[in-house]
Design a protein around this motif. Structure first.
Motif, PDB file in Angstrom:
ATOM      1  N   VAL A   1       4.933   0.653   1.025  1.00  0.00           N
ATOM      2  CA  VAL A   1       4.759  -0.692   1.876  1.00  0.00           C
ATOM      3  C   VAL A   1       4.521  -1.397   1.887  1.00  0.00           C
ATOM      4  N   ALA A   2       5.163  -3.204   1.909  1.00  0.00           N
ATOM      5  CA  ALA A   2       4.964  -3.789   1.649  1.00  0.00           C
ATOM      6  C   ALA A   2       5.273  -5.370   2.670  1.00  0.00           C
ATOM      7  N   GLY A   3       4.686  -6.047   2.965  1.00  0.00           N
ATOM      8  CA  GLY A   3       4.873  -6.857   4.087  1.00  0.00           C
ATOM      9  C   GLY A   3       5.480  -8.452   3.377  1.00  0.00           C
TER      10      GLY A   3
ATOM     11  N   ILE B   1       9.677  -0.048   3.056  1.00  0.00           N
ATOM     12  CA  ILE B   1       9.476   0.482   2.646  1.00  0.00           C
ATOM     13  C   ILE B   1      10.660   0.882   1.948  1.00  0.00           C
ATOM     14  N   TRP B   2       9.833   1.397   1.000  1.00  0.00           N
ATOM     15  CA  TRP B   2      10.616   2.391  -0.464  1.00  0.00           C
ATOM     16  C   TRP B   2       9.920   4.229  -0.512  1.00  0.00           C
ATOM     17  N   ASP B   3      10.471   4.647  -1.021  1.00  0.00           N
ATOM     18  CA  ASP B   3      10.430   5.619  -1.446  1.00  0.00           C
ATOM     19  C   ASP B   3       9.359   5.302  -3.167  1.00  0.00           C
ATOM     20  N   ARG B   4       9.388   6.178  -3.711  1.00  0.00           N
ATOM     21  CA  ARG B   4       7.733   6.729  -4.481  1.00  0.00           C
ATOM     22  C   ARG B   4       9.156   5.874  -6.011  1.00  0.00           C
TER      23      ARG B   4
ATOM     24  N   CYS C   1       0.866  -1.303  -0.545  1.00  0.00           N
ATOM     25  CA  CYS C   1      -0.166  -0.398   0.058  1.00  0.00           C
ATOM     26  C   CYS C   1       0.808   0.938   0.444  1.00  0.00           C
ATOM     27  N   PHE C   2      -0.041   2.676   0.308  1.00  0.00           N
ATOM     28  CA  PHE C   2       1.041   3.751  -1.028  1.00  0.00           C
ATOM     29  C   PHE C   2       0.805   4.613   1.694  1.00  0.00           C
ATOM     30  N   SER C   3       1.795   5.098   1.506  1.00  0.00           N
ATOM     31  CA  SER C   3       1.420   6.372   2.967  1.00  0.00           C
ATOM     32  C   SER C   3       0.283   6.866   2.269  1.00  0.00           C
TER      33      SER C   3
END
Length: 522
Positions: free
Chosen positions: A307-309, A320-323, A298-300
């Protein structure tokens, strides 16, 4: 945390587990639009709403007709309703304030995800069954309409669900993904061939097609909060982020015009050409070393982070990545598999659900850096003796004094009007939005005392009977039960104070009997 003293160079994403929420075995979660309430579906068919400000349960919903686990939970746009899907193939719509079930229907297959139409007044929802094409369910009358999921076989396949099975065979272990866009006019459907179809919600006509991965099935389709970006998680273990080039409103008409411009091409080529003009790939996320499958991406809230699990068993890990696709943080939790997660709509907070049913709250670890905002501020390693300047406390002339700010004390202060949150656009604001639930106080329960155990507490119940005060005003050594609560609550009898007794003795009379002694419940 005071925002002005926080280092601006720190990333706006969570870092540590702040606390955890515990209530039964929770399986799925969802924030409301403001992030003030958190809904969680449980394994026993019930679901609860947490007040996220106090981290306490605001309301619990129990469905007597459902005894299977909740598979998905979704808020309406303004938080007045909650849609839940369960493993017993049921679909229920609830009124949050009244705690009543508004609509209920039973599907032919188990829904693993259900989402309400973003239009606030609509009662339609998009459901992704476990082993069939996505369907649109009208909760008012229970009617269903299947959404097309393929462009190559569209001419030959039947999308009727009268027998409960679609025309194209879909493996039961690979469900299809589908999602509304921001304003609900379009439906994006991912199929097993690695394609994402853009479908008109009203006519159920395919308007465009996006060729994502070629052969890998689409697992998740998620839009950012503002609708500008679309996240696609496919079975090739790669998360792709696309920029939405369509306007926020009137997207259906734009797609129809694009189809008319490329009318000379064949149908499949025409839809893919329109799809290229609808979105643009901006980033790809993957773990090239472990090649892990991703869960619940999902997005922030502001759309700047993704973020992804991790899908590995026994691993509670989030990436967590930046776009743009750069990995910025890996969050490692306890040795419990991750089931679901959700990013807070406003704050840098992530809630994750573990396999044992706990919800972990991940928050940012703030570090105060005063010198970053005050260049003349000096940080001290240890205490130092301060020597004041000779003229430090001298009286300054009137001309050098700073002019005092004049405040109009007669001005009326408005304490009723709320300032609009800059996070939300003006069109998203509503006076009917539900942000908090009224508190329902519960009475204290006094545990019954075990037989044979004697307590020296002054607040304890006694088996003696008699008046609370004697003739000389002294208090008897017993307590009485409250008849209104059938003995479950106790009352404490207080004697008159020493000052009152002295005043009564000065008047030469006996202290009167207490007519209505003050009672305090304990």
């Amino acid at each position: 945390m005071n925002t002005p003293i926080v280092d601006p160079l720190q990333g706006d994403f969570p870092e540590i587990i702040e606390e955890y929420l515990e209530h039964g075995v929770m399986k799925c979660i969802a924030f409301n639009r403001r992030g003030t309430l958190l809904a969680a579906g449980c394994a026993d068919g019930s679901f609860v709403v947490w007040d996220f400000e106090t981290r306490g349960i605001a309301k619990e919903f129990c469905d007597k007709e459902c005894n299977r686990g909740i598979t998905s939970i979704c808020w309406s746009k303004y938080g007045q309703r909650i849609l839940v899907s369960a493993a017993d193939k049921s679909l229920s719509l609830w009124d949050v304030v009244k705690g009543e079930k508004i609509a209920h229907t039973t599907l032919q297959q188990m829904p693993f995800k259900a989402s309400l139409d973003p239009v606030s007044s609509s009662v339609q929802c998009l459901v992704c069954p476990l082993s069939s094409v996505p369907i649109i369910v009208d909760l008012a009358d229970g009617t269903t309409k299947a959404v097309p999921a393929s462009i190559s076989d569209l001419a030959s396949e039947s999308i009727s669900l009268s027998n409960g099975k679609p025309a194209d065979t879909i493996p039961s272990h690979i469900p299809l993904a589908a999602s509304f866009n921001k304003h609900g006019g379009l439906i994006c459907v991912g199929n097993l061939k690695g394609e994402v179809l853009i479908v008109d919600k009203r006519s159920l006509e395919i308007l465009a097609a996006i060729d994502v991965s070629g052969v890998s099935a689409i697992k998740n389709i998620v839009f950012s909060r503002n609708g500008k970006y679309m996240l696609i998680n496919s079975n090739d273990r790669i998360i792709r982020v696309y920029e939405n080039l369509l306007p926020s409103k009137g997207a259906v008409k734009v797609l129809e015009n694009l189809n008319s411009e490329v009318n000379e091409l064949e149908r499949v080529e025409k839809l893919k050409a329109v799809g290229l003009k609808s979105v643009a790939l901006t980033g790809e996320f993957q773990d090239s070393i472990t090649r892990v499958h991703w869960k619940s991406p999902c997005f922030s809230g502001d759309g700047e982070w993704v973020v992804a699990g991790s899908g590995n068993k026994g691993e509670h890990k989030m990436y967590i990545w930046d776009r743009a696709g750069h990995l910025v943080k890996i969050l490692e939790g306890p040795k419990e598999a991750l089931v679901d997660l959700a990013w807070h709509p406003v704050h840098p907070i992530v809630a994750s659900v573990s396999l044992i049913g706990l919800v972990y709250i991940w928050a940012k670890e703030y570090t105060e850096n005063w010198s970053a905002f005050a260049p003349d501020f000096k940080e001290l390693e240890e205490n130092e003796e301060y020597i004041e300047r000779e003229d430090e406390f001298d009286v300054m002339p009137e001309t050098e004094k700073v002019k005092e700010i004049t405040i109009d004390e007669d001005i009326e202060v408005d304490i009723m009007t709320m300032d609009k949150d800059s996070t939300f656009s003006g069109s998203d604001c509503s006076q009917e939005e539900l942000c908090f639930l009224p508190a329902m106080p519960s009475p204290d329960v006094v545990e019954p005392q075990e037989n044979g155990v004697v307590s020296t507490s002054k607040m304890e119940e006694s088996n003696h009977s008699g008046p609370p005060f004697s003739e000389n005003g002294e208090q008897n050594d017993h307590m009485t039960n409250n008849p209104n609560e059938s003995g479950s609550r106790l009352r404490r009898k207080r004697r008159p104070s020493e000052k009152v007794l002295e005043m009564q003795a000065d008047k030469g009379g006996k202290p009167p009997k207490a007519k209505a002694p003050f009672a305090q419940s304990v």
